[in-house]
Design an enzyme around this catalytic site. Structure first.
Site, PDB file in Angstrom:
ATOM      1  N   HIS A 216       0.140  -4.879  -5.172  1.00 46.27           N
ATOM      2  CA  HIS A 216       0.987  -5.213  -4.021  1.00 46.27           C
ATOM      3  C   HIS A 216       1.991  -6.317  -4.346  1.00 46.27           C
ATOM      4  O   HIS A 216       2.243  -7.199  -3.520  1.00 46.27           O
ATOM      5  CB  HIS A 216       0.100  -5.634  -2.845  1.00 46.27           C
ATOM      6  CG  HIS A 216       0.518  -5.038  -1.538  1.00 46.27           C
ATOM      7  ND1 HIS A 216       1.712  -5.338  -0.932  1.00 46.27           N
ATOM      8  CD2 HIS A 216      -0.095  -4.149  -0.721  1.00 46.27           C
ATOM      9  CE1 HIS A 216       1.806  -4.680   0.210  1.00 46.27           C
ATOM     10  NE2 HIS A 216       0.720  -3.941   0.359  1.00 46.27           N
ATOM     11  N   VAL A 217       2.566  -6.271  -5.556  1.00 46.86           N
ATOM     12  CA  VAL A 217       3.558  -7.264  -5.940  1.00 46.86           C
ATOM     13  C   VAL A 217       4.852  -7.069  -5.136  1.00 46.86           C
ATOM     14  O   VAL A 217       5.230  -5.942  -4.800  1.00 46.86           O
ATOM     15  CB  VAL A 217       3.860  -7.189  -7.455  1.00 46.86           C
ATOM     16  CG1 VAL A 217       4.423  -5.837  -7.855  1.00 46.86           C
ATOM     17  CG2 VAL A 217       4.777  -8.321  -7.892  1.00 46.86           C
ATOM     18  N   TYR A 218       5.496  -8.186  -4.814  1.00 47.55           N
ATOM     19  CA  TYR A 218       6.799  -8.165  -4.136  1.00 47.55           C
ATOM     20  C   TYR A 218       7.838  -8.836  -5.028  1.00 47.55           C
ATOM     21  O   TYR A 218       7.605  -9.933  -5.545  1.00 47.55           O
ATOM     22  CB  TYR A 218       6.741  -8.913  -2.805  1.00 47.55           C
ATOM     23  CG  TYR A 218       5.979  -8.203  -1.706  1.00 47.55           C
ATOM     24  CD1 TYR A 218       6.476  -7.048  -1.132  1.00 47.55           C
ATOM     25  CD2 TYR A 218       4.787  -8.714  -1.238  1.00 47.55           C
ATOM     26  CE1 TYR A 218       5.800  -6.404  -0.111  1.00 47.55           C
ATOM     27  CE2 TYR A 218       4.091  -8.086  -0.212  1.00 47.55           C
ATOM     28  CZ  TYR A 218       4.608  -6.931   0.340  1.00 47.55           C
ATOM     29  OH  TYR A 218       3.917  -6.302   1.346  1.00 47.55           O
TER      30      TYR A 218
ATOM     31  N   ASP B 247       9.364   1.824   4.185  1.00 43.07           N
ATOM     32  CA  ASP B 247       7.914   1.676   4.019  1.00 43.07           C
ATOM     33  C   ASP B 247       7.384   3.059   3.677  1.00 43.07           C
ATOM     34  O   ASP B 247       6.451   3.560   4.296  1.00 43.07           O
ATOM     35  CB  ASP B 247       7.269   1.136   5.302  1.00 43.07           C
ATOM     36  CG  ASP B 247       5.812   0.731   5.089  1.00 43.07           C
ATOM     37  OD1 ASP B 247       5.369   0.693   3.919  1.00 43.07           O
ATOM     38  OD2 ASP B 247       5.109   0.464   6.080  1.00 43.07           O
TER      39      ASP B 247
ATOM     40  N   GLU C  57       5.071   0.063  -5.321  1.00 43.15           N
ATOM     41  CA  GLU C  57       3.633   0.302  -5.372  1.00 43.15           C
ATOM     42  C   GLU C  57       3.361   1.698  -5.932  1.00 43.15           C
ATOM     43  O   GLU C  57       3.579   2.701  -5.254  1.00 43.15           O
ATOM     44  CB  GLU C  57       3.029   0.155  -3.973  1.00 43.15           C
ATOM     45  CG  GLU C  57       3.246  -1.220  -3.353  1.00 43.15           C
ATOM     46  CD  GLU C  57       2.880  -1.263  -1.882  1.00 43.15           C
ATOM     47  OE1 GLU C  57       1.913  -0.587  -1.495  1.00 43.15           O
ATOM     48  OE2 GLU C  57       3.571  -1.974  -1.125  1.00 43.15           O
TER      49      GLU C  57
END
EC number: 5.1.3.3
Length: 334
Positions: free
Chosen positions: A174-176, A246, A300
């Protein structure tokens, strides 16, 4: 080659591991949630952090325990908080109305994983056992999350798992990102290219409809470089539904399915994956204590969300004693 540095990261259980390569790129990780913390790139004589991060395990718990973490066993939402596994109905923790989000409560992202440092490979291996029946998921499931930083400025991530029972498994990281390094700045000017001619539309409940839609003529068409902001103007019904992106894109079988370029053109991110989809989320719910609305984006890599309940989305069944293997990477040119 610099050694892997190990430091404390808040509570007594939390450790921070910093990997460095000969080109000056640094990646920091923590055993709290097998989490990617910082990605530091040497640009113009300074280190630019392009990964949204907190300063300790406590800060992640207080602000957002998903950021940068390993989400397992199943990322995304499971409709009805239940599924059929070989004809048997299995119920999961319902942590959103009528469904399960990111595997339920206090799962892998809030656990302290065992750690093994492999300095010769510039690699850290995190290990966790998900107990049988935890949040309803059959197990026990052994999980490994491996992070490796190469001399080509490539961060390689591998997820491996093995279960003692038939179960479902579809993890992600879940890296941003914000490649400008300014997490107060919108990512709308980032230029993105995705080798995908289809995406998965969502319904009013944010769940996939179970259909494959062409990207032609939509805000989801990134077959040529286009600004990420084309999904933030609210003109496309699908992006208006969630105030941005999303959504999963259906990746084509190619070496580099996703590329992103920073607004100043000093950073190019190349994503590789053996997974069928990439979910791109543009942090539509901000501002939060971590980031402002639309100031970061995720890439993701995973199987299709809710695949366990949608027949044409492929299988995420992990059979007893079968080995799961997912690998993907983020390479940086700067």
């Amino acid at each position: 080659m610099a050694k892997i540095a190990v430091d404390s990261f808040g509570s007594e259980n939390a450790q921070l591991y910093t990997l460095t390569n000969s080109r000056g790129m640094q990646v920091s990780l923590t055993n709290f949630g097998a989490r990617l913390v910082d990605i530091l790139l040497p640009i113009d004589g300074q280190l630019r952090n392009v990964s949204l991060a907190a300063k300790s395990d406590r800060e992640y718990m207080e602000k957002d325990s998903y950021v940068g973490s390993t989400v397992a066993p199943v990322a995304g939402r499971i409709s009805g908080a239940a599924t059929l596994i070989k004809g048997e109905t299995v119920h999961f923790t319902e942590n959103e109305p009528g469904r399960t989000l990111h595997s339920g409560n206090h799962t892998s992202n809030e656990q302290y994983w065992e750690s093994e440092v492999e300095e010769e490979n510039n690699r850290v291996v995190f290990s966790l056992v998900l107990p049988d029946g935890y949040n309803g998921f059959p197990g026990a499931v052994q999980v490994q999350a491996t992070y490796e930083l190469t001399e080509k400025n490539e961060l390689k991530i591998n997820y491996w798992a093995k279960s003692e029972k038939d179960t479902i498994f579809n993890p992600t990281n879940h890296v941003y990102f914000n490649l400008s390094g300014d997490f107060n700045r919108t990512v709308a000017e980032h230029m993105m290219k995705i080798q995908a001619s289809q995406f998965l539309p969502l319904g009013e409940d944010n769940m996939p409809l179970g259909e494959f839609w062409p990207v032609d003529g939509t805000a989801f068409d990134f077959r040529q470089f286009a600004p990420l902001g084309q999904g933030m103007d609210g003109q496309d019904p699908q992006t208006k539904l969630v105030n941005g992106f999303d959504h999963p894109w259906v990746l084509e079988d190619t070496d580099i399915p996703v590329e992103v370029i920073s607004p100043d053109e000093k950073v190019r991110l190349l994503m590789r994956s053996n997974q069928p989809a990439v979910v791109i989320y543009t942090y539509n719910h901000g501002p939060t204590d971590m980031a402002g609305r639309h100031t970061v984006f995720s890439l993701e890599c995973q199987g299709f969300p809710n695949a366990c309940n949608i027949e044409n989305f492929g299988s995420i069944l992990l059979e007893k004693d079968q080995e799961f293997d997912s690998h993907f990477s983020y390479q940086f040119e700067f």
